[in-house]
Write a protein that holds these residues in place. Structure first.
Motif, PDB file in Angstrom:
ATOM      1  N   ALA A 135       0.827  -1.208   0.000  1.00 13.72           N
ATOM      2  CA  ALA A 135       0.000   0.000   0.000  1.00 13.72           C
ATOM      3  C   ALA A 135       0.863   1.260   0.000  1.00 13.72           C
ATOM      4  CB  ALA A 135      -0.920   0.007   1.226  1.00 13.72           C
ATOM      5  N   ASP A 136       0.459   2.258  -0.802  1.00 15.14           N
ATOM      6  CA  ASP A 136       1.062   3.603  -0.780  1.00 15.14           C
ATOM      7  C   ASP A 136       2.586   3.555  -0.955  1.00 15.14           C
ATOM      8  OD1 ASP A 136      -1.470   4.798  -0.295  1.00 15.14           O
ATOM      9  OD2 ASP A 136      -1.289   4.273   1.819  1.00 15.14           O
ATOM     10  N   LEU A 137       3.011   2.925  -2.009  1.00 16.56           N
ATOM     11  CA  LEU A 137       4.435   2.798  -2.280  1.00 16.56           C
ATOM     12  C   LEU A 137       4.967   4.027  -3.024  1.00 16.56           C
ATOM     13  CD1 LEU A 137       4.537  -0.945  -3.381  1.00 16.56           C
ATOM     14  CD2 LEU A 137       5.403   0.022  -1.243  1.00 16.56           C
ATOM     15  N   PRO A 138       6.262   4.320  -2.911  1.00 18.67           N
ATOM     16  CA  PRO A 138       6.827   5.462  -3.646  1.00 18.67           C
ATOM     17  C   PRO A 138       6.785   5.218  -5.153  1.00 18.67           C
ATOM     18  CG  PRO A 138       8.565   4.170  -2.604  1.00 18.67           C
ATOM     19  CD  PRO A 138       7.276   3.639  -2.083  1.00 18.67           C
ATOM     20  N   TRP A 139       6.627   6.299  -5.896  1.00 11.77           N
ATOM     21  CA  TRP A 139       6.578   6.187  -7.356  1.00 11.77           C
ATOM     22  C   TRP A 139       7.984   6.083  -7.939  1.00 11.77           C
ATOM     23  CZ3 TRP A 139       3.085   4.927 -10.777  1.00 11.77           C
ATOM     24  CH2 TRP A 139       3.341   5.164 -12.127  1.00 11.77           C
ATOM     25  N   ASP A 140       8.823   7.061  -7.636  1.00 18.18           N
ATOM     26  CA  ASP A 140      10.214   6.995  -8.075  1.00 18.18           C
ATOM     27  C   ASP A 140      11.019   6.137  -7.088  1.00 18.18           C
ATOM     28  OD1 ASP A 140       9.749   8.695 -10.271  1.00 18.18           O
ATOM     29  OD2 ASP A 140      10.019  10.472  -9.010  1.00 18.18           O
ATOM     30  N   ASP A 141      12.152   5.631  -7.545  1.00 17.10           N
ATOM     31  CA  ASP A 141      13.016   4.796  -6.692  1.00 17.10           C
ATOM     32  C   ASP A 141      12.204   3.713  -5.980  1.00 17.10           C
ATOM     33  OD1 ASP A 141      15.465   6.136  -7.311  1.00 17.10           O
ATOM     34  OD2 ASP A 141      14.822   7.791  -6.021  1.00 17.10           O
ATOM     35  N   TYR A 142      11.485   2.962  -6.788  1.00 18.69           N
ATOM     36  CA  TYR A 142      10.512   1.982  -6.290  1.00 18.69           C
ATOM     37  C   TYR A 142      11.141   0.744  -5.667  1.00 18.69           C
ATOM     38  CZ  TYR A 142      11.666   0.482 -11.029  1.00 18.69           C
ATOM     39  OH  TYR A 142      12.339   0.143 -12.172  1.00 18.69           O
ATOM     40  N   TYR A 143      12.487   0.662  -5.691  1.00 12.93           N
ATOM     41  CA  TYR A 143      13.196  -0.374  -4.936  1.00 12.93           C
ATOM     42  C   TYR A 143      13.978   0.229  -3.767  1.00 12.93           C
ATOM     43  CZ  TYR A 143      12.476  -3.736  -8.809  1.00 12.93           C
ATOM     44  OH  TYR A 143      11.932  -4.573  -9.763  1.00 12.93           O
ATOM     45  N   GLY A 144      13.862   1.517  -3.579  1.00 13.09           N
ATOM     46  CA  GLY A 144      14.659   2.220  -2.578  1.00 13.09           C
ATOM     47  C   GLY A 144      13.946   2.386  -1.247  1.00 13.09           C
ATOM     48  N   PRO A 145      14.242   3.460  -0.514  1.00 14.81           N
ATOM     49  CA  PRO A 145      13.628   3.686   0.797  1.00 14.81           C
ATOM     50  C   PRO A 145      12.102   3.734   0.713  1.00 14.81           C
ATOM     51  CG  PRO A 145      15.495   5.160   0.459  1.00 14.81           C
ATOM     52  CD  PRO A 145      15.246   4.490  -0.853  1.00 14.81           C
ATOM     53  N   ALA A 199      -6.109   6.988 -20.504  1.00 19.86           N
ATOM     54  CA  ALA A 199      -4.684   6.686 -20.565  1.00 19.86           C
ATOM     55  C   ALA A 199      -3.857   7.967 -20.496  1.00 19.86           C
ATOM     56  CB  ALA A 199      -4.363   5.915 -21.840  1.00 19.86           C
ATOM     57  N   ARG A 200      -2.701   7.878 -19.814  1.00 19.48           N
ATOM     58  CA  ARG A 200      -1.819   9.041 -19.709  1.00 19.48           C
ATOM     59  C   ARG A 200      -0.365   8.574 -19.715  1.00 19.48           C
ATOM     60  NH1 ARG A 200      -0.483  10.247 -14.109  1.00 19.48           N
ATOM     61  NH2 ARG A 200      -1.253   8.576 -12.745  1.00 19.48           N
ATOM     62  N   ILE A 201       0.519   9.491 -20.042  1.00 20.32           N
ATOM     63  CA  ILE A 201       1.950   9.213 -20.034  1.00 20.32           C
ATOM     64  C   ILE A 201       2.513   9.611 -18.677  1.00 20.32           C
ATOM     65  CG2 ILE A 201       4.171   9.623 -21.135  1.00 20.32           C
ATOM     66  CD1 ILE A 201       2.140   8.280 -22.961  1.00 20.32           C
ATOM     67  N   VAL A 202       3.264   8.696 -18.061  1.00 16.11           N
ATOM     68  CA  VAL A 202       3.894   8.979 -16.773  1.00 16.11           C
ATOM     69  C   VAL A 202       5.402   8.779 -16.916  1.00 16.11           C
ATOM     70  CG1 VAL A 202       1.836   8.288 -15.487  1.00 16.11           C
ATOM     71  CG2 VAL A 202       3.635   6.604 -15.947  1.00 16.11           C
ATOM     72  N   VAL A 203       6.143   9.379 -15.982  1.00 16.11           N
ATOM     73  CA  VAL A 203       7.599   9.260 -15.962  1.00 16.11           C
ATOM     74  C   VAL A 203       8.015   8.648 -14.629  1.00 16.11           C
ATOM     75  CG1 VAL A 203       9.807  10.478 -16.099  1.00 16.11           C
ATOM     76  CG2 VAL A 203       7.858  11.259 -17.471  1.00 16.11           C
ATOM     77  N   VAL A 204       8.921   7.680 -14.694  1.00 10.00           N
ATOM     78  CA  VAL A 204       9.467   7.031 -13.502  1.00 10.00           C
ATOM     79  C   VAL A 204      10.965   7.277 -13.483  1.00 10.00           C
ATOM     80  CG1 VAL A 204       9.763   4.861 -12.256  1.00 10.00           C
ATOM     81  CG2 VAL A 204       7.710   5.226 -13.653  1.00 10.00           C
ATOM     82  N   GLU A 205      11.489   7.744 -12.343  1.00  2.63           N
ATOM     83  CA  GLU A 205      12.917   7.965 -12.179  1.00  2.63           C
ATOM     84  C   GLU A 205      13.459   7.014 -11.116  1.00  2.63           C
ATOM     85  OE1 GLU A 205      14.115  11.983 -11.576  1.00  2.63           O
ATOM     86  OE2 GLU A 205      12.692  12.806 -13.029  1.00  2.63           O
ATOM     87  N   CYS A 206      14.601   6.381 -11.405  1.00  3.96           N
ATOM     88  CA  CYS A 206      15.148   5.394 -10.480  1.00  3.96           C
ATOM     89  C   CYS A 206      16.585   5.069 -10.855  1.00  3.96           C
ATOM     90  CB  CYS A 206      14.306   4.112 -10.500  1.00  3.96           C
ATOM     91  SG  CYS A 206      14.221   3.337 -12.121  1.00  3.96           S
ATOM     92  N   LEU A 207      17.266   4.303  -9.977  1.00  2.00           N
ATOM     93  CA  LEU A 207      18.549   3.743 -10.360  1.00  2.00           C
ATOM     94  C   LEU A 207      18.342   2.802 -11.544  1.00  2.00           C
ATOM     95  CD1 LEU A 207      20.269   2.827  -6.951  1.00  2.00           C
ATOM     96  CD2 LEU A 207      20.611   4.868  -8.364  1.00  2.00           C
ATOM     97  N   ASP A 208      19.383   2.611 -12.323  1.00  2.00           N
ATOM     98  CA  ASP A 208      19.279   1.738 -13.492  1.00  2.00           C
ATOM     99  C   ASP A 208      19.273   0.279 -13.024  1.00  2.00           C
ATOM    100  OD1 ASP A 208      19.423   0.349 -15.851  1.00  2.00           O
ATOM    101  OD2 ASP A 208      20.889   1.663 -16.775  1.00  2.00           O
ATOM    102  N   ASP A 209      18.080  -0.292 -12.915  1.00  2.00           N
ATOM    103  CA  ASP A 209      17.934  -1.658 -12.428  1.00  2.00           C
ATOM    104  C   ASP A 209      17.888  -2.679 -13.571  1.00  2.00           C
ATOM    105  OD1 ASP A 209      15.243  -1.414 -13.383  1.00  2.00           O
ATOM    106  OD2 ASP A 209      14.659  -0.573 -11.451  1.00  2.00           O
ATOM    107  N   GLU A 210      18.176  -2.236 -14.777  1.00  2.00           N
ATOM    108  CA  GLU A 210      18.244  -3.164 -15.911  1.00  2.00           C
ATOM    109  C   GLU A 210      19.688  -3.419 -16.343  1.00  2.00           C
ATOM    110  OE1 GLU A 210      15.770  -1.984 -19.141  1.00  2.00           O
ATOM    111  OE2 GLU A 210      13.907  -2.232 -17.998  1.00  2.00           O
ATOM    112  N   ASP A 211      20.467  -2.361 -16.524  1.00  5.06           N
ATOM    113  CA  ASP A 211      21.827  -2.504 -17.032  1.00  5.06           C
ATOM    114  C   ASP A 211      22.902  -2.338 -15.969  1.00  5.06           C
ATOM    115  OD1 ASP A 211      20.888  -2.930 -19.651  1.00  5.06           O
ATOM    116  OD2 ASP A 211      20.671  -0.775 -19.955  1.00  5.06           O
ATOM    117  N   GLY A 212      22.498  -1.997 -14.740  1.00  7.78           N
ATOM    118  CA  GLY A 212      23.466  -1.858 -13.660  1.00  7.78           C
ATOM    119  C   GLY A 212      23.657  -0.427 -13.227  1.00  7.78           C
ATOM    120  N   ILE A 213      24.078  -0.258 -11.975  1.00 12.19           N
ATOM    121  CA  ILE A 213      24.177   1.084 -11.392  1.00 12.19           C
ATOM    122  C   ILE A 213      25.502   1.766 -11.715  1.00 12.19           C
ATOM    123  CG2 ILE A 213      22.545   0.593  -9.554  1.00 12.19           C
ATOM    124  CD1 ILE A 213      24.962   0.262  -7.650  1.00 12.19           C
ATOM    125  N   VAL A 214      26.400   1.056 -12.408  1.00 14.88           N
ATOM    126  CA  VAL A 214      27.645   1.670 -12.885  1.00 14.88           C
ATOM    127  C   VAL A 214      27.830   1.287 -14.349  1.00 14.88           C
ATOM    128  CG1 VAL A 214      28.760   1.678 -10.614  1.00 14.88           C
ATOM    129  CG2 VAL A 214      29.057  -0.299 -12.126  1.00 14.88           C
TER     130      VAL A 214
END
Length: 269
Positions: A135-145, A199-214
């Motif tokens: 419930a009520d999870l953060p939108w950006d950084d959805y694996y973070g705090p 329908a609407r366009i949304v933007v999600v910002e996060c660490l790169d969890d597909e190709d790696g954080i470096v």
């Protein structure tokens, strides 16, 4: 041909691994490696729930099928127009990513499963803590705090792996947020989602969890999640055994996340 295993037999093997009633588990499983079970994928879910009892909770990562994920490799100014004919993400209807396995899609569609409404960080949960986790999870950084993974770790969750590939340890994405690594790579993803207003366009910002954080030149040749899991298992801190034909591990999530964050700090800096 392997014998068909009963739900009770699989549940007993899961309990023998160390799963206790009322546990909170994140499940990664290969149905092929487990072998045939009465009821198929639903039988495996039933076995896990039997081992957990009525007060337990099971969590799985879902993601979402996205035939327009290629759009996010284009310039940001072009993305809204390129998404014009995309099928909107519907958190209750869009199938799970095939990469996460058949079991996740089966769990998603079972009556009583709770699913959160994020097009990237989507999970399914069943049991006592399902709503608390999702419930009520953060939108950006959805694996973070504050994320489902953060809540899972903080609640004493354990990772149950039943023959899963070594690079499929979703909780290590939370470790990426905790690792002291300079200049972590971030991404902005555009998605088309369904809403009551259309329908609407949304933007999600996060660490790169597909190709790696470096960048790739700072990563080992092998997937670093697989390396972390292998090195963690070598410490002997996980319970190991067999469930059906699958090599199985039961891992304390907080311990693995701490180990993973330290490994990333030491090796990706």
């Amino acid at each position: 041909m392997s014998p068909v295993l009963s739900v009770d037999h699989v549940a007993a093997q899961i309990r023998a691994l160390g799963v206790q009633p009322a546990d909170l588990l994140m499940l990664h499983a290969s149905l092929r490696r487990i072998g045939p079970v009465v009821g198929g994928a639903e039988g495996v879910v039933a076995a896990v729930q039997s081992a957990l009892g009525p007060d337990g909770t099971v969590l799985m990562v879902l993601g979402a099928v996205d035939d327009h994920d290629w759009v996010n490799a284009r310039a940001e100014s072009d993305r809204p127009a390129l998404l014009a004919d995309a099928e909107p993400f519907d958190f209750l209807a869009t199938p799970a990513l095939p990469d996460v396995g058949v079991l996740a899609e089966v769990l998603r569609t079972m009556p009583g499963t709770v699913v959160n409404d994020h097009p990237e960080g989507r999970f399914a949960a069943r049991g006592r803590m399902a709503h608390e986790l999702l419930a009520d999870l953060p939108w950006d950084d959805y694996y973070g705090p504050g994320s489902a993974l953060d809540r899972f770790v903080s609640a004493g969750g354990r990772v149950l792996r039943l023959g899963a590939n070594p690079d499929t340890v979703t909780v290590l994405h939370h470790a990426e947020y905790l690792a002291e690594v300079p200049d972590k790579l971030r991404v902005r993803r555009f998605r088309k989602v369904a809403s009551p207003a259309g329908a609407r366009i949304v933007v999600v910002e996060c660490l790169d969890d597909e190709d790696g954080i470096v960048p790739v030149d700072r990563q080992p040749a092998e997937d670093y999640f697989a390396i972390i899991l292998r090195e963690y298992l070598a410490t002997g801190r996980a319970a190991t055994g067999m469930v059906g034909g699958a090599a199985a591990e039961l891992i304390d999530a907080a311990d693995l996340v701490g180990f993973g964050a330290a490994w990333m700090t030491a090796n990706l800096g």
